[in-house]
Design a protein around this motif. Structure first.
Motif, PDB file in Angstrom:
ATOM      1  N   TYR A 252     -19.987   3.476  -0.557  1.00 49.63           N
ATOM      2  CA  TYR A 252     -19.467   3.407  -1.930  1.00 49.63           C
ATOM      3  C   TYR A 252     -18.951   2.014  -2.289  1.00 49.63           C
ATOM      4  O   TYR A 252     -18.378   1.821  -3.373  1.00 49.63           O
ATOM      5  N   ILE A 253     -19.141   1.054  -1.399  1.00 54.91           N
ATOM      6  CA  ILE A 253     -18.655  -0.311  -1.620  1.00 54.91           C
ATOM      7  C   ILE A 253     -19.855  -1.240  -1.790  1.00 54.91           C
ATOM      8  O   ILE A 253     -20.793  -1.195  -0.999  1.00 54.91           O
ATOM      9  N   ASP A 254     -19.838  -2.069  -2.820  1.00 55.62           N
ATOM     10  CA  ASP A 254     -20.974  -2.931  -3.131  1.00 55.62           C
ATOM     11  C   ASP A 254     -20.899  -4.293  -2.454  1.00 55.62           C
ATOM     12  O   ASP A 254     -21.922  -4.858  -2.068  1.00 55.62           O
ATOM     13  N   GLU A 255     -19.707  -4.824  -2.337  1.00 52.75           N
ATOM     14  CA  GLU A 255     -19.564  -6.132  -1.698  1.00 52.75           C
ATOM     15  C   GLU A 255     -18.171  -6.272  -1.104  1.00 52.75           C
ATOM     16  O   GLU A 255     -17.255  -5.519  -1.426  1.00 52.75           O
ATOM     17  N   MET A 256     -18.031  -7.255  -0.242  1.00 55.23           N
ATOM     18  CA  MET A 256     -16.768  -7.535   0.418  1.00 55.23           C
ATOM     19  C   MET A 256     -16.436  -9.010   0.217  1.00 55.23           C
ATOM     20  O   MET A 256     -17.315  -9.870   0.320  1.00 55.23           O
ATOM     21  N   ARG A 257     -15.184  -9.292  -0.068  1.00 56.57           N
ATOM     22  CA  ARG A 257     -14.745 -10.677  -0.192  1.00 56.57           C
ATOM     23  C   ARG A 257     -13.523 -10.905   0.689  1.00 56.57           C
ATOM     24  O   ARG A 257     -12.687 -10.017   0.848  1.00 56.57           O
ATOM     25  N   ARG A 258     -13.445 -12.119   1.242  1.00 55.88           N
ATOM     26  CA  ARG A 258     -12.357 -12.459   2.160  1.00 55.88           C
ATOM     27  C   ARG A 258     -11.324 -13.336   1.451  1.00 55.88           C
ATOM     28  O   ARG A 258     -11.663 -14.167   0.598  1.00 55.88           O
ATOM     29  N   VAL A 259     -10.066 -13.149   1.870  1.00 63.60           N
ATOM     30  CA  VAL A 259      -8.951 -13.917   1.315  1.00 63.60           C
ATOM     31  C   VAL A 259      -8.116 -14.438   2.478  1.00 63.60           C
ATOM     32  O   VAL A 259      -7.823 -13.715   3.427  1.00 63.60           O
ATOM     33  N   THR A 260      -7.717 -15.697   2.407  1.00 68.37           N
ATOM     34  CA  THR A 260      -6.854 -16.260   3.447  1.00 68.37           C
ATOM     35  C   THR A 260      -5.428 -15.756   3.274  1.00 68.37           C
ATOM     36  O   THR A 260      -5.031 -15.304   2.185  1.00 68.37           O
ATOM     37  N   ASP A 261      -4.642 -15.858   4.341  1.00 69.50           N
ATOM     38  CA  ASP A 261      -3.234 -15.477   4.255  1.00 69.50           C
ATOM     39  C   ASP A 261      -2.531 -16.260   3.156  1.00 69.50           C
ATOM     40  O   ASP A 261      -1.782 -15.696   2.343  1.00 69.50           O
ATOM     41  N   ASP A 262      -2.757 -17.572   3.115  1.00 74.31           N
ATOM     42  CA  ASP A 262      -2.086 -18.412   2.125  1.00 74.31           C
ATOM     43  C   ASP A 262      -2.450 -17.998   0.703  1.00 74.31           C
ATOM     44  O   ASP A 262      -1.585 -17.981  -0.194  1.00 74.31           O
ATOM     45  N   GLU A 263      -3.714 -17.664   0.475  1.00 79.77           N
ATOM     46  CA  GLU A 263      -4.136 -17.237  -0.863  1.00 79.77           C
ATOM     47  C   GLU A 263      -3.448 -15.937  -1.269  1.00 79.77           C
ATOM     48  O   GLU A 263      -3.035 -15.771  -2.427  1.00 79.77           O
ATOM     49  N   ALA A 264      -3.326 -15.000  -0.328  1.00 78.73           N
ATOM     50  CA  ALA A 264      -2.696 -13.715  -0.629  1.00 78.73           C
ATOM     51  C   ALA A 264      -1.217 -13.890  -0.968  1.00 78.73           C
ATOM     52  O   ALA A 264      -0.716 -13.352  -1.972  1.00 78.73           O
ATOM     53  N   PHE A 265      -0.511 -14.646  -0.126  1.00 79.45           N
ATOM     54  CA  PHE A 265       0.912 -14.874  -0.368  1.00 79.45           C
ATOM     55  C   PHE A 265       1.136 -15.663  -1.656  1.00 79.45           C
ATOM     56  O   PHE A 265       2.051 -15.358  -2.434  1.00 79.45           O
ATOM     57  N   ASP A 266       0.296 -16.669  -1.889  1.00 81.32           N
ATOM     58  CA  ASP A 266       0.447 -17.490  -3.085  1.00 81.32           C
ATOM     59  C   ASP A 266       0.240 -16.670  -4.354  1.00 81.32           C
ATOM     60  O   ASP A 266       0.997 -16.807  -5.322  1.00 81.32           O
ATOM     61  N   GLN A 267      -0.770 -15.799  -4.358  1.00 75.98           N
ATOM     62  CA  GLN A 267      -1.025 -14.984  -5.544  1.00 75.98           C
ATOM     63  C   GLN A 267       0.133 -14.022  -5.801  1.00 75.98           C
ATOM     64  O   GLN A 267       0.543 -13.817  -6.953  1.00 75.98           O
ATOM     65  N   ALA A 268       0.682 -13.434  -4.727  1.00 75.17           N
ATOM     66  CA  ALA A 268       1.822 -12.525  -4.892  1.00 75.17           C
ATOM     67  C   ALA A 268       3.031 -13.264  -5.463  1.00 75.17           C
ATOM     68  O   ALA A 268       3.731 -12.760  -6.349  1.00 75.17           O
ATOM     69  N   ARG A 269       3.277 -14.485  -4.972  1.00 71.79           N
ATOM     70  CA  ARG A 269       4.410 -15.268  -5.479  1.00 71.79           C
ATOM     71  C   ARG A 269       4.203 -15.641  -6.952  1.00 71.79           C
ATOM     72  O   ARG A 269       5.130 -15.559  -7.771  1.00 71.79           O
ATOM     73  N   ARG A 270       2.997 -16.048  -7.293  1.00 73.29           N
ATOM     74  CA  ARG A 270       2.728 -16.449  -8.678  1.00 73.29           C
ATOM     75  C   ARG A 270       2.798 -15.264  -9.628  1.00 73.29           C
ATOM     76  O   ARG A 270       3.234 -15.389 -10.775  1.00 73.29           O
ATOM     77  N   ALA A 271       2.358 -14.090  -9.147  1.00 73.25           N
ATOM     78  CA  ALA A 271       2.447 -12.888  -9.983  1.00 73.25           C
ATOM     79  C   ALA A 271       3.898 -12.616 -10.378  1.00 73.25           C
ATOM     80  O   ALA A 271       4.185 -12.223 -11.519  1.00 73.25           O
ATOM     81  N   ALA A 272       4.817 -12.838  -9.439  1.00 73.09           N
ATOM     82  CA  ALA A 272       6.238 -12.620  -9.728  1.00 73.09           C
ATOM     83  C   ALA A 272       6.814 -13.732 -10.594  1.00 73.09           C
ATOM     84  O   ALA A 272       7.427 -13.481 -11.641  1.00 73.09           O
ATOM     85  N   ARG A 273       6.622 -14.976 -10.176  1.00 72.91           N
ATOM     86  CA  ARG A 273       7.291 -16.099 -10.845  1.00 72.91           C
ATOM     87  C   ARG A 273       6.733 -16.398 -12.223  1.00 72.91           C
ATOM     88  O   ARG A 273       7.462 -16.781 -13.131  1.00 72.91           O
TER      89      ARG A 273
END
Length: 320
Positions: A252-273
């Motif tokens: 049921y999944i069409d594609e997979m994409r990878r995210v680095t630790d830094d990208e994940a943490f950075d996006q979470a911080r930016r979403a808040a700030r």
């Protein structure tokens, strides 16, 4: 921030319990960081223990009580599942035994202890060691004649999302959604939700592309693309795995994409700030990919599931 006005979807695990009835029917809101409401966030952080794991704990345990007459539940978890199981067991009157590795989040310990679970903190050893927290859970289940929930292998994990989360997502955004994006840990959330969404989209005669989000140093994507395995290493709790699990329904999944630790943490911080949305780092990984898709395809309307909130990660996200 626009909130979906879709009518509530009846839970397949309806209950009169005033606490458990708060699980599900979480809002879907437009992410303020993308114009024209083209990234929609399903806020699973609004569940009672702050994550989508409340759903699988509720679904699996209510069914086990009904069909197997259990009185003790055992689960191995270092993350959100532990707190969810502790809450649901508390409300169902079950004895709850949880195992987790040493050094697990004190916030997660707080949920376990608050709801009266018996917590066994296990040494951080290899998965084939008899003292590993999953092996310890298996042993404790046998010794206490307990029901081992076993989220990593139990097909009811994705099954609950197919029956519950998927219908909610479709009711809230089915007329607009072109993509569904989810972070992958056990894979149950994306697998079950995607199955329902794909079935409904096929009936409607239009496609929805399902994108799984994996950690950079993980083997979910390598299994999906039949690539050589890599050493598993990520700092993002709940994201990635050392290999494919039975709860991952790749069909049921069409594609997979990878995210680095830094990208994940950075996006979470930016979403808040920048946008006032407090989310966890695995949700940050999924939101990053959702924003990437929206930027590359102006015609896309991307639904992503915010699997938990950032209040459980103040230390790792903001150094508090």
């Amino acid at each position: 921030m626009h909130t979906s006005s879709a009518s509530p979807v009846a839970s397949p695990f309806a209950t009169d319990d005033p606490v458990l009835s708060l699980i599900g029917n979480t809002p879907m809101v437009a992410y303020p960081g993308v114009e024209n409401e083209r990234v929609l966030c399903k806020m699973e952080s609004m569940n009672p223990t702050g994550s989508m794991k409340d759903r699988i704990a509720m679904g699996i345990l209510t069914e086990a009580v009904r069909t197997q007459n259990i009185d003790t539940v055992v689960e191995a978890s270092s993350g959100n599942t532990a707190g969810a199981v502790a809450l649901v067991a508390n409300r169902l009157g079950l004895r709850c035994i949880l195992t987790c590795p040493e050094g697990s989040s004190r916030q997660k310990f707080g949920y376990m202890k608050a709801f009266g679970a018996e917590v066994h903190e296990c040494p951080r050893v290899s998965s084939d060691d008899p003292n590993h927290y999953r092996a310890t859970a298996q042993r404790l289940a046998e010794e206490n004649d307990g029901f081992l929930m076993n989220q990593y292998y139990n097909q009811s994990n994705p099954g609950v999302h197919a029956q519950w989360t998927g219908p909610e997502v479709w009711a809230q955004a089915g007329d607009r959604m072109t993509h569904l994006v989810c972070a992958m840990g056990t894979g149950g959330l994306i697998s079950g939700t995607a199955r329902h969404v794909k079935e409904q989209a096929a009936e409607a005669g239009r496609p929805v592309t399902v994108v799984g989000v994996d950690a950079e140093c993980s083997n979910i994507a390598t299994a999906f693309y039949d690539e050589p395995e890599r050493p598993y290493d990520t700092s993002v709790e709940g994201l990635g795995k050392g290999g494919k699990l039975p709860t991952m329904w790749f069909e049921y999944i069409d594609e997979m994409r990878r995210v680095t630790d830094d990208e994940a943490f950075d996006q979470a911080r930016r979403a808040a700030r920048e946008n006032g949305m407090l989310i966890g780092p695995s949700a940050g990984a999924a939101l990053k990919i959702a924003c990437d898709i929206s930027q590359s395809d102006p015609a896309a309307t991307v639904v992503t599931i915010i699997c938990d909130g950032g209040d459980q990660y103040f230390d790792t996200l903001f150094g508090v």
